[in-house]
Design an enzyme around this catalytic site. Structure first.
Site, PDB file in Angstrom:
ATOM      1  N   THR A  94      -5.143   0.355   3.882  1.00 49.17           N
ATOM      2  CA  THR A  94      -6.200  -0.025   2.941  1.00 49.17           C
ATOM      3  C   THR A  94      -6.057  -1.465   2.457  1.00 49.17           C
ATOM      4  O   THR A  94      -7.015  -2.047   1.953  1.00 49.17           O
ATOM      5  CB  THR A  94      -6.212   0.908   1.712  1.00 49.17           C
ATOM      6  OG1 THR A  94      -4.906   0.911   1.128  1.00 49.17           O
ATOM      7  CG2 THR A  94      -6.594   2.327   2.099  1.00 49.17           C
ATOM      8  N   HIS A  99       2.725  -4.414   4.775  1.00 52.78           N
ATOM      9  CA  HIS A  99       3.625  -3.830   3.776  1.00 52.78           C
ATOM     10  C   HIS A  99       4.379  -2.665   4.369  1.00 52.78           C
ATOM     11  O   HIS A  99       3.839  -1.884   5.145  1.00 52.78           O
ATOM     12  CB  HIS A  99       2.862  -3.402   2.514  1.00 52.78           C
ATOM     13  CG  HIS A  99       1.620  -2.598   2.785  1.00 52.78           C
ATOM     14  ND1 HIS A  99       0.435  -3.184   3.185  1.00 52.78           N
ATOM     15  CD2 HIS A  99       1.379  -1.273   2.721  1.00 52.78           C
ATOM     16  CE1 HIS A  99      -0.488  -2.246   3.351  1.00 52.78           C
ATOM     17  NE2 HIS A  99       0.067  -1.067   3.092  1.00 52.78           N
ATOM     18  N   HIS A 101       6.213   0.748   3.405  1.00 53.89           N
ATOM     19  CA  HIS A 101       6.367   1.753   2.354  1.00 53.89           C
ATOM     20  C   HIS A 101       7.791   2.310   2.411  1.00 53.89           C
ATOM     21  O   HIS A 101       8.252   2.709   3.484  1.00 53.89           O
ATOM     22  CB  HIS A 101       5.425   2.941   2.586  1.00 53.89           C
ATOM     23  CG  HIS A 101       3.964   2.652   2.460  1.00 53.89           C
ATOM     24  ND1 HIS A 101       3.239   2.929   1.310  1.00 53.89           N
ATOM     25  CD2 HIS A 101       3.070   2.130   3.333  1.00 53.89           C
ATOM     26  CE1 HIS A 101       1.963   2.598   1.509  1.00 53.89           C
ATOM     27  NE2 HIS A 101       1.836   2.116   2.723  1.00 53.89           N
TER      28      HIS A 101
HETATM   29  P1  5GP Z   1      -1.799   1.380   2.798  1.00 51.62           P
HETATM   30  O1  5GP Z   1      -2.675   2.582   2.619  1.00 51.62           O
HETATM   31  O2  5GP Z   1      -2.603   0.121   3.047  1.00 51.62           O
HETATM   32  O3  5GP Z   1      -0.699   1.573   3.803  1.00 51.62           O
HETATM   33  O4  5GP Z   1      -1.036   1.211   1.434  1.00 51.62           O
HETATM   34  C1  5GP Z   1      -1.516   0.483   0.359  1.00 51.62           C
HETATM   35  C2  5GP Z   1      -0.776   0.965  -0.871  1.00 51.62           C
HETATM   36  O5  5GP Z   1      -0.966   0.025  -1.887  1.00 51.62           O
HETATM   37  C3  5GP Z   1      -1.244   2.317  -1.396  1.00 51.62           C
HETATM   38  O6  5GP Z   1      -0.158   3.231  -1.409  1.00 51.62           O
HETATM   39  C4  5GP Z   1      -1.758   1.990  -2.795  1.00 51.62           C
HETATM   40  O7  5GP Z   1      -1.461   2.997  -3.735  1.00 51.62           O
HETATM   41  C5  5GP Z   1      -1.073   0.693  -3.121  1.00 51.62           C
HETATM   42  N1  5GP Z   1      -1.815  -0.201  -3.996  1.00 51.62           N
HETATM   43  C6  5GP Z   1      -3.142  -0.501  -3.923  1.00 51.62           C
HETATM   44  N2  5GP Z   1      -3.478  -1.403  -4.862  1.00 51.62           N
HETATM   45  C7  5GP Z   1      -2.326  -1.690  -5.524  1.00 51.62           C
HETATM   46  C8  5GP Z   1      -2.041  -2.578  -6.621  1.00 51.62           C
HETATM   47  O8  5GP Z   1      -2.884  -3.297  -7.134  1.00 51.62           O
HETATM   48  N3  5GP Z   1      -0.751  -2.604  -7.059  1.00 51.62           N
HETATM   49  C9  5GP Z   1       0.230  -1.832  -6.485  1.00 51.62           C
HETATM   50  N4  5GP Z   1       1.468  -1.944  -6.996  1.00 51.62           N
HETATM   51  N5  5GP Z   1      -0.009  -1.000  -5.460  1.00 51.62           N
HETATM   52  C10 5GP Z   1      -1.277  -0.933  -4.988  1.00 51.62           C
END
Ligand code: 5GP
Ligand code: ZN
Length: 111
Positions: A94, A99, A101
């Site tokens: 998203t 990044h 995790h």
């Molecule tokens: P993805 O789904 O792209 O692998 O992970 C994005 C992550 O970023 C999600 O787990 C979401 O909860 C986290 N996230 C989204 N917006 C923010 C933010 O503004 N601050 C922080 N600390 N985490 C965020």
């Protein structure tokens, strides 16, 4: 720059930072999927693993070493943890800033 993770790096957006060096930043995920859920990112804007170049080899390794160090600090080394890179739409990425995790502190479901 509209990237929200770049904004976190530049302190234009608040976050709970747990690690910072000259190349890497780590902060708590705001919607944690496990008791420990930390995001480890390069300070250089790279959209995803799919955009890595050979020059990023060391950087990507360092993300893993920071994850390992934080796993120790958060006392999940012994019980185990999961490291995840979501890449693109089908993986549910998203935020288009690479990044890693770090998830742990409970038995993690798979798929
Ligand atoms: P993805 O789904 O792209 O692998 O992970 C994005 C992550 O970023 C999600 O787990 C979401 O909860 C986290 N996230 C989204 N917006 C923010 C933010 O503004 N601050 C922080 N600390 N985490 C965020
Ligand atoms: Zn960015």
């Amino acid at each position: 720059m509209e990237c929200i993770f770049c904004k976190i790096i530049n302190k234009e957006r608040p976050s709970e930072i747990v690690y910072r060096d000259e190349k890497i930043l780590a902060f708590k995920d705001t919607e944690p999927k496990a008791p420990v859920h930390i995001l480890i990112i390069p300070q250089k804007h790279i959209p995803s693993v799919d955009y890595l170049g050979k020059e990023d080899r060391e950087l990507i390794g360092e993300l893993c070493l920071v994850a390992r160090k934080l796993a120790k600090e958060y006392k999940i080394s012994g019980t185990g943890y999961r490291l995840v890179f979501n890449v693109g739409k089908d993986a549910g990425q998203t935020i288009d800033h690479l990044h890693l995790h770090l998830l742990g502190g409970k038995k993690l479901p798979w798929a």
